[in-house]
Design a protein around this motif. Structure first.
Motif, mmCIF file in Angstrom:
data_model
loop_
_atom_site.group_PDB
_atom_site.id
_atom_site.type_symbol
_atom_site.label_atom_id
_atom_site.label_comp_id
_atom_site.label_asym_id
_atom_site.label_seq_id
_atom_site.Cartn_x
_atom_site.Cartn_y
_atom_site.Cartn_z
ATOM 1 N N MET A 1 0.010 -2.030 18.096
ATOM 2 C CA MET A 1 0.402 -3.076 17.150
ATOM 3 C C MET A 1 -0.358 -4.358 17.487
ATOM 4 O O MET A 1 -0.835 -4.539 18.593
ATOM 5 C CB MET A 1 1.897 -3.360 17.247
ATOM 6 N N ARG A 3 -0.393 -8.793 16.973
ATOM 7 C CA ARG A 3 0.501 -9.956 16.959
ATOM 8 C C ARG A 3 0.700 -10.483 15.532
ATOM 9 O O ARG A 3 -0.105 -10.253 14.653
ATOM 10 C CB ARG A 3 -0.088 -11.072 17.814
ATOM 11 N N ILE A 4 1.787 -11.233 15.380
ATOM 12 C CA ILE A 4 2.015 -12.044 14.186
ATOM 13 C C ILE A 4 1.908 -13.487 14.651
ATOM 14 O O ILE A 4 2.463 -13.855 15.690
ATOM 15 C CB ILE A 4 3.391 -11.771 13.559
ATOM 16 N N THR A 19 3.797 -13.692 18.314
ATOM 17 C CA THR A 19 4.639 -12.655 18.900
ATOM 18 C C THR A 19 3.861 -11.992 20.031
ATOM 19 O O THR A 19 2.649 -12.167 20.153
ATOM 20 C CB THR A 19 4.994 -11.552 17.875
ATOM 21 N N ASP A 20 4.580 -11.210 20.785
ATOM 22 C CA ASP A 20 3.919 -10.300 21.718
ATOM 23 C C ASP A 20 3.319 -9.177 20.876
ATOM 24 O O ASP A 20 3.529 -9.114 19.660
ATOM 25 C CB ASP A 20 4.922 -9.766 22.741
ATOM 26 N N GLU A 21 2.577 -8.278 21.502
ATOM 27 C CA GLU A 21 1.912 -7.215 20.758
ATOM 28 C C GLU A 21 2.880 -6.215 20.124
ATOM 29 O O GLU A 21 2.540 -5.556 19.145
ATOM 30 C CB GLU A 21 0.905 -6.502 21.652
ATOM 31 N N GLN A 23 5.635 -7.179 18.734
ATOM 32 C CA GLN A 23 6.293 -7.990 17.707
ATOM 33 C C GLN A 23 7.797 -8.087 17.920
ATOM 34 O O GLN A 23 8.585 -8.037 16.977
ATOM 35 C CB GLN A 23 5.972 -7.447 16.310
ATOM 36 N N ALA A 26 9.079 -13.935 19.976
ATOM 37 C CA ALA A 26 8.339 -15.058 19.397
ATOM 38 C C ALA A 26 8.243 -16.158 20.443
ATOM 39 O O ALA A 26 9.256 -16.556 21.011
ATOM 40 C CB ALA A 26 9.057 -15.572 18.159
ATOM 41 N N VAL A 50 -4.489 -9.860 15.610
ATOM 42 C CA VAL A 50 -3.445 -10.460 14.775
ATOM 43 C C VAL A 50 -3.428 -9.722 13.447
ATOM 44 O O VAL A 50 -4.467 -9.567 12.807
ATOM 45 C CB VAL A 50 -3.699 -11.973 14.557
ATOM 46 N N GLU A 51 -2.258 -9.256 13.040
ATOM 47 C CA GLU A 51 -2.190 -8.495 11.788
ATOM 48 C C GLU A 51 -1.602 -9.278 10.626
ATOM 49 O O GLU A 51 -1.713 -8.863 9.472
ATOM 50 C CB GLU A 51 -1.410 -7.197 11.968
ATOM 51 N N LEU A 129 8.603 -18.277 12.943
ATOM 52 C CA LEU A 129 8.303 -16.904 13.349
ATOM 53 C C LEU A 129 9.585 -16.110 13.602
ATOM 54 O O LEU A 129 9.729 -14.969 13.155
ATOM 55 C CB LEU A 129 7.411 -16.920 14.593
ATOM 56 N N LEU A 133 10.958 -12.625 11.866
ATOM 57 C CA LEU A 133 11.182 -11.424 12.678
ATOM 58 C C LEU A 133 12.613 -10.924 12.606
ATOM 59 O O LEU A 133 12.853 -9.718 12.613
ATOM 60 C CB LEU A 133 10.847 -11.691 14.151
#
Length: 135
Positions: A1, A3-4, A19-21, A23, A26, A50-51, A129, A133
């Motif tokens: 995954m 991050r956001i 976020t962490d990887e 998600q 935050a 980052v996605e 964030l 989430l």
């Protein structure tokens, strides 16, 4: 995954949280001078996966767009030119600055540290964030 990343855009300073990887968590990342925001993001995107980018959406009490929305739209135009494939979602940022200030009080920060507007912006981005989430 990946991050956001969340942005609390301001005309002078912009708070950033990630976020962490996985998600799950935050965390505030930093506050940058808004003029340096796109170069900062370019470097960050090169170094981290980052996605999704969340951008705070300020509104008036009646639900209409706030005055700062014009500046955010200008930023988004430049953002999409530079990062055309990066997905962006807008997130309501109502009362995040007040919540950030209250968070500072609740965590026991001294009055001098609570005057640090850059820290307020970073905490506001973290709240944006978290609201995404945990909804």
């Amino acid at each position: 995954m990946a991050r956001i990343l969340a942005i609390d855009y301001g005309t002078k300073r912009t708070g950033i949280a990630v976020t962490d990887e996985l998600q799950i968590i935050a965390s505030g990342l930093t506050t940058v001078n808004t003029r340096e925001l796109l170069p900062f993001l370019e470097k960050y995107f090169r170094e981290e996966s980052v996605e999704l980018v969340l951008v705070g959406e300020p509104k008036q009490k009646d639900g209409s767009a706030s005055q700062s929305e014009v500046h955010i739209q200008e930023f988004l135009k430049g953002f999409f030119e530079k990062f055309p494939s990066m997905p962006v979602k807008r997130v309501d940022e109502a009362f995040t600055s007040k919540m950030a200030f209250q968070t500072m009080i609740d965590s026991g920060l001294k009055k001098k540290k609570r005057r640090d507007k850059a820290l307020i912006d970073e905490i506001s981005a973290t709240i944006i964030l978290q609201s995404y989430l945990y909804k």
